[in-house]
Design a protein around this motif. Sequence first.
Motif, PDB file in Angstrom:
ATOM      1  N   GLU A 144      -6.144  13.429  -6.811  1.00 30.21           N
ATOM      2  CA  GLU A 144      -6.379  13.912  -8.386  1.00 30.21           C
ATOM      3  C   GLU A 144      -5.509  14.799  -9.029  1.00 30.21           C
ATOM      4  N   THR A 145      -4.793  15.546  -8.115  1.00 23.71           N
ATOM      5  CA  THR A 145      -3.466  16.502  -8.836  1.00 23.71           C
ATOM      6  C   THR A 145      -2.337  15.847  -9.017  1.00 23.71           C
ATOM      7  N   MET A 146      -2.032  14.747  -8.409  1.00 28.57           N
ATOM      8  CA  MET A 146      -0.744  14.165  -8.562  1.00 28.57           C
ATOM      9  C   MET A 146      -0.606  13.305  -9.727  1.00 28.57           C
ATOM     10  N   ASP A 147       0.687  13.116 -10.285  1.00 27.89           N
ATOM     11  CA  ASP A 147       0.736  12.296 -11.453  1.00 27.89           C
ATOM     12  C   ASP A 147       1.219  10.997 -10.981  1.00 27.89           C
ATOM     13  N   PRO A 148       1.007  10.183 -11.780  1.00 28.09           N
ATOM     14  CA  PRO A 148       1.431   8.551 -11.175  1.00 28.09           C
ATOM     15  C   PRO A 148       2.687   8.566 -10.564  1.00 28.09           C
ATOM     16  N   HIS A 149       3.840   9.236 -11.089  1.00 22.60           N
ATOM     17  CA  HIS A 149       5.132   9.100 -10.582  1.00 22.60           C
ATOM     18  C   HIS A 149       5.344   9.711  -9.041  1.00 22.60           C
ATOM     19  N   GLU A 150       4.500  10.794  -8.765  1.00 25.79           N
ATOM     20  CA  GLU A 150       4.565  11.258  -7.664  1.00 25.79           C
ATOM     21  C   GLU A 150       3.682  10.500  -6.382  1.00 25.79           C
ATOM     22  N   LEU A 151       2.554   9.845  -7.184  1.00 25.09           N
ATOM     23  CA  LEU A 151       1.976   9.029  -6.124  1.00 25.09           C
ATOM     24  C   LEU A 151       2.751   7.797  -5.811  1.00 25.09           C
ATOM     25  N   LYS A 152       3.543   7.085  -6.804  1.00 31.34           N
ATOM     26  CA  LYS A 152       4.227   6.047  -6.414  1.00 31.34           C
ATOM     27  C   LYS A 152       5.298   6.447  -5.358  1.00 31.34           C
ATOM     28  N   ALA A 153       5.963   7.662  -5.618  1.00 28.88           N
ATOM     29  CA  ALA A 153       6.872   7.844  -4.482  1.00 28.88           C
ATOM     30  C   ALA A 153       6.437   8.230  -3.004  1.00 28.88           C
ATOM     31  N   ALA A 154       5.309   8.815  -3.183  1.00 26.73           N
ATOM     32  CA  ALA A 154       4.427   8.957  -1.681  1.00 26.73           C
ATOM     33  C   ALA A 154       4.215   7.469  -1.310  1.00 26.73           C
ATOM     34  N   ALA A 155       3.699   6.680  -2.126  1.00 27.59           N
ATOM     35  CA  ALA A 155       3.300   5.271  -1.620  1.00 27.59           C
ATOM     36  C   ALA A 155       4.652   4.660  -1.012  1.00 27.59           C
ATOM     37  N   GLU A 156       5.601   4.896  -1.561  1.00 22.92           N
ATOM     38  CA  GLU A 156       6.829   4.043  -1.349  1.00 22.92           C
ATOM     39  C   GLU A 156       7.474   4.289  -0.087  1.00 22.92           C
ATOM     40  N   THR A 157       6.978   5.312   0.540  1.00 22.24           N
ATOM     41  CA  THR A 157       7.407   5.846   1.938  1.00 22.24           C
ATOM     42  C   THR A 157       6.401   5.127   2.946  1.00 22.24           C
ATOM     43  N   LEU A 158       5.762   4.450   2.756  1.00 25.91           N
ATOM     44  CA  LEU A 158       4.631   3.707   3.527  1.00 25.91           C
ATOM     45  C   LEU A 158       5.004   2.332   3.978  1.00 25.91           C
ATOM     46  N   ASP A 159       4.346   2.089   5.183  1.00 21.48           N
ATOM     47  CA  ASP A 159       4.365   0.728   5.455  1.00 21.48           C
ATOM     48  C   ASP A 159       3.230  -0.058   4.904  1.00 21.48           C
ATOM     49  N   ALA A 160       3.382  -1.505   4.903  1.00 21.78           N
ATOM     50  CA  ALA A 160       2.319  -2.271   4.011  1.00 21.78           C
ATOM     51  C   ALA A 160       0.852  -1.819   4.353  1.00 21.78           C
ATOM     52  N   ASP A 161       0.635  -1.969   6.014  1.00 26.12           N
ATOM     53  CA  ASP A 161      -0.399  -1.697   6.380  1.00 26.12           C
ATOM     54  C   ASP A 161      -1.069  -0.259   6.007  1.00 26.12           C
ATOM     55  N   GLN A 177       5.325  -4.191  -7.168  1.00 25.16           N
ATOM     56  CA  GLN A 177       6.381  -4.731  -7.970  1.00 25.16           C
ATOM     57  C   GLN A 177       7.451  -4.188  -7.069  1.00 25.16           C
ATOM     58  N   SER A 178       7.787  -3.164  -6.455  1.00 28.88           N
ATOM     59  CA  SER A 178       8.718  -2.462  -5.744  1.00 28.88           C
ATOM     60  C   SER A 178       8.996  -3.432  -4.346  1.00 28.88           C
ATOM     61  N   LEU A 179       7.940  -3.689  -3.634  1.00 22.72           N
ATOM     62  CA  LEU A 179       8.226  -4.403  -2.543  1.00 22.72           C
ATOM     63  C   LEU A 179       8.859  -5.681  -2.498  1.00 22.72           C
ATOM     64  N   ASP A 180       9.503  -6.106  -1.512  1.00 20.90           N
ATOM     65  CA  ASP A 180      10.174  -7.335  -1.152  1.00 20.90           C
ATOM     66  C   ASP A 180       9.185  -8.351  -0.775  1.00 20.90           C
ATOM     67  N   SER A 181       9.435  -9.462  -0.956  1.00 21.33           N
ATOM     68  CA  SER A 181       8.396 -10.617  -0.936  1.00 21.33           C
ATOM     69  C   SER A 181       7.572 -10.497   0.566  1.00 21.33           C
ATOM     70  N   GLU A 182       8.264 -10.233   1.409  1.00 17.62           N
ATOM     71  CA  GLU A 182       7.377 -10.220   2.713  1.00 17.62           C
ATOM     72  C   GLU A 182       6.690  -8.909   2.784  1.00 17.62           C
ATOM     73  N   GLY A 183       7.286  -7.841   2.119  1.00 22.05           N
ATOM     74  CA  GLY A 183       6.113  -6.455   2.102  1.00 22.05           C
ATOM     75  C   GLY A 183       5.020  -7.068   1.254  1.00 22.05           C
ATOM     76  N   ARG A 184       5.256  -7.677  -0.052  1.00 25.90           N
ATOM     77  CA  ARG A 184       4.084  -8.113  -0.799  1.00 25.90           C
ATOM     78  C   ARG A 184       3.138  -9.022  -0.103  1.00 25.90           C
ATOM     79  N   GLU A 185       3.419  -9.900   0.664  1.00 25.15           N
ATOM     80  CA  GLU A 185       2.781 -10.787   1.332  1.00 25.15           C
ATOM     81  C   GLU A 185       1.904  -9.806   2.583  1.00 25.15           C
ATOM     82  N   GLN A 186       2.390  -8.982   3.156  1.00 26.09           N
ATOM     83  CA  GLN A 186       1.899  -8.245   4.073  1.00 26.09           C
ATOM     84  C   GLN A 186       0.876  -7.448   3.431  1.00 26.09           C
ATOM     85  N   LEU A 187       1.095  -6.773   2.266  1.00 27.02           N
ATOM     86  CA  LEU A 187       0.451  -5.736   1.765  1.00 27.02           C
ATOM     87  C   LEU A 187      -0.904  -6.681   1.101  1.00 27.02           C
ATOM     88  N   ARG A 188      -0.774  -7.839   0.575  1.00 26.69           N
ATOM     89  CA  ARG A 188      -1.773  -8.662   0.094  1.00 26.69           C
ATOM     90  C   ARG A 188      -2.746  -9.123   1.297  1.00 26.69           C
TER      91      ARG A 188
END
Lengths: 480, 480
Positions: free
Chosen positions: B109-126, B145-156
Amino acid sequence: MTAHEERHPDDVQQHLREVQDLLARHKVVEELVHRQDMPRHDLVENLVHKQHVAELQHRLDELHPADIAYILEALPRDDRLFVWDLVKAERDGEILLEVSDAVRESLIETMDPHELKAAAETLDADELADLAPDLPPEVIQDVFQSLDSEGREQLRAAMSYPEDSVGALMDFDMVTVREDVSLEVVLRYLRRFEELPDHTDKLFVVDREDHLKGILSLESLLISDPEREVAEVMRRDTVISFQPDDDADEAAQAFERYDLISAPVIDGEKRVIGRLTVADVVDYIREESEHEMLAHAGLREEEDIFASVWDSVKNRWAWLAINLVTAFIASRVIGAFEGSIEKLVALAALMPIVAGIGGNSGNQTITMIVRAIAMGQVEQDARNRLLKKELGVALFNGLVWGSLLGVLAWWLYGSASLGIVMTAAMTLNLLLAATAGVLIPMIRIRLGADPAIGSSVMITALTDSGGFFIFLGLATLFLL
Amino acid sequence: MTAHEERHPDDVQQHLREVQDLLARHKVVEELVHRQDMPRHDLVENLVHKQHVAELQHRLDELHPADIAYILEALPRDDRLFVWDLVKAERDGEILLEVSDAVRESLIETMDPHELKAAAETLDADELADLAPDLPPEVIQDVFQSLDSEGREQLRAAMSYPEDSVGALMDFDMVTVREDVSLEVVLRYLRRFEELPDHTDKLFVVDREDHLKGILSLESLLISDPEREVAEVMRRDTVISFQPDDDADEAAQAFERYDLISAPVIDGEKRVIGRLTVADVVDYIREESEHEMLAHAGLREEEDIFASVWDSVKNRWAWLAINLVTAFIASRVIGAFEGSIEKLVALAALMPIVAGIGGNSGNQTITMIVRAIAMGQVEQDARNRLLKKELGVALFNGLVWGSLLGVLAWWLYGSASLGIVMTAAMTLNLLLAATAGVLIPMIRIRLGADPAIGSSVMITALTDSGGFFIFLGLATLFLL
């Protein structure tokens, strides 16, 4: 793990069905053989019979001990003992370790001391210690005599730790290396092993007196240059170790928190004396959660579903007795207000609502607090804040739900004052439930008791008697 | 695991105390600074203040993410957010994964979208998939959007599996090798890694199309002659694998039964698509048992002990509403017998005993059956045998405890026939409890429902209303 085929998690169900099939076929033959009107076929039947038994035995030989344990647990007593007789004697020990306590007892009962001794001798000291409480003393004595001095010492140590301590969970299978050798030497040393102990993810680096110097993970052993020395590659500062007296619960939380696979157990002088593995920790977590669930319903121990009526009665007895006492006390509270009920019989119909909702609400509070305490998140100074919050929740619920019920009571019995008493009693009983829900576990912790055990009984007893007293007392004061 | 010192399991408590200490000191200074009567000391105070904050920050940097999560959970809201701000941004992601759902919400709740995105990008797909339900849709979109195609597929893929399936627990970190190379080559290959994925205890042997051919344990890699080929050393027949649609519960049981550390997850064509590790399984087991305990007390989800009154009210609301309805029904059953109670007021005092003991006994039965079902030990054909046994136990308890209470009732109210009615009602209600305790979970299983959910509510509702009806009905028939 020994030989068994590729499988999916539900395959064990299929193994069970196969065994049941073979048993059923065996029984049909048995029945035919025992029929007196078919004497001439005896020989043939006997052959068929033997074939089925051989097939069953063969099937069992292929199964993992844990799968056999599962099958034994799922079979009724007679079938279970029949299958147990077919299991190869040298596997008895490992299977006895896997079955539930109730089933283990039923199997051990049928074995003579000689068989038990043979089974026990196939086990490691730490496994033996787990089995020991269920074995006859003379068998333990015999087994003890047959151990070498290291084994005796390990067994004595393993049996000396309380059930919920790290010492009771640890094993003695570990690979230790010295810090002044190269990884190449370690690799050559490992190649001399037939197999490594289960769950070896790290080697313990020790000096001549077994003092822990660091840990060498298999990972770093594999990814590092073999020319390097253990001392360069091992971790010194990030070693999570336990002592045998540490609480098993806390060790389990550490395993979960830091995703450990194995960890050294050390004595007061940092000498490595054993090892804790995630397999033991998983078993412990599962057993604890089962124990908690069973205790919640007042079952002393896991009940073999094929147990006799008498065994079940004994298992459930204590709880019913306690419940009887608390119910009787609540009944006497009502008895004290019989005069009021005689004058206003609506009270009899409404009073269980006040008591029941109080009990549920109190259980919610106490569950939440006990859980937070178990997670180590509640310190004594949090008491007032928690109490304030819980009282707030209780006040809100009491006023909202109490008003709803008050209106219902008014509508049913046409008395607005009865409705107001109902609302007031609900609110007061919820406040009582909230107070007790916070204070009971806090006080028990301070007395050094486990806040979880019997918390539900205590709070329900309090909100029942308290609810009846508050409601009938208010009614007597204001309505009569 | 990253850098932290040697420690014991209770050290995390000490970390918490240290942080609380630093926070307290910080607050004292804050207060001084804000006092208007000490303007001249501003500068000094500010320096002291900054020093404390720097010390706290330094302390946090040293801690394991799981320890920071623990500390965040144990701190009241304001302190929690203050500490959260001090945590290095690149660690936000892994810490968010570790904290409980309730606390995670409060942090996000306290984090802005920018911070959240930065935090999320440090994580693996699972890991991302685990966090995704709590993130705002636009953040997920950005990260995707920022993931490569393998990462996107894994996340999906990871997000597409239901919560309690193997697919939702699996990760994508695995090391695969070919079967036609020597172990020496594998060893050289591994030395090219900076680190191996956590919990790598085996390598998956696959062909060019990623079909699983076998597994090569690190153990056999280490103890075998490096000249040998993977195909000679790997296990082909004893591979336990899962499919992403498999039930997580069954996978957890298999991990426990066969003491697994990791296992391949394969698709319908035996292609390796992921990996399941014991760390995920332990988390799952722990969460399930917590979920069950909370559900038992009617708490929807884990409650942050510093949650607001309003959040707590919402969390506990549904259960109280259900309880209100069942209590109201029981009350109406009593209401139907008000005439009888008016004539014999002792009935009002005795009826809660009959209902209460029935509820407890029924809970014992249903807990035992639900547990046996969960262990896969009850098949439909066991129903009659179980029913017979439970009815036996109920009959025994009813006659024994019922007689005891009957004698008490006789003694209290001087009416032998009241005592007999009491005994009969107790016995009948216990028989009702036993029947319902066996049949309710069996029927729910047949309807494809989870037999555990709300079983306690249902049985209690039945034994309350049933107990009142049986007791008051018998009394009306025979006593009045």
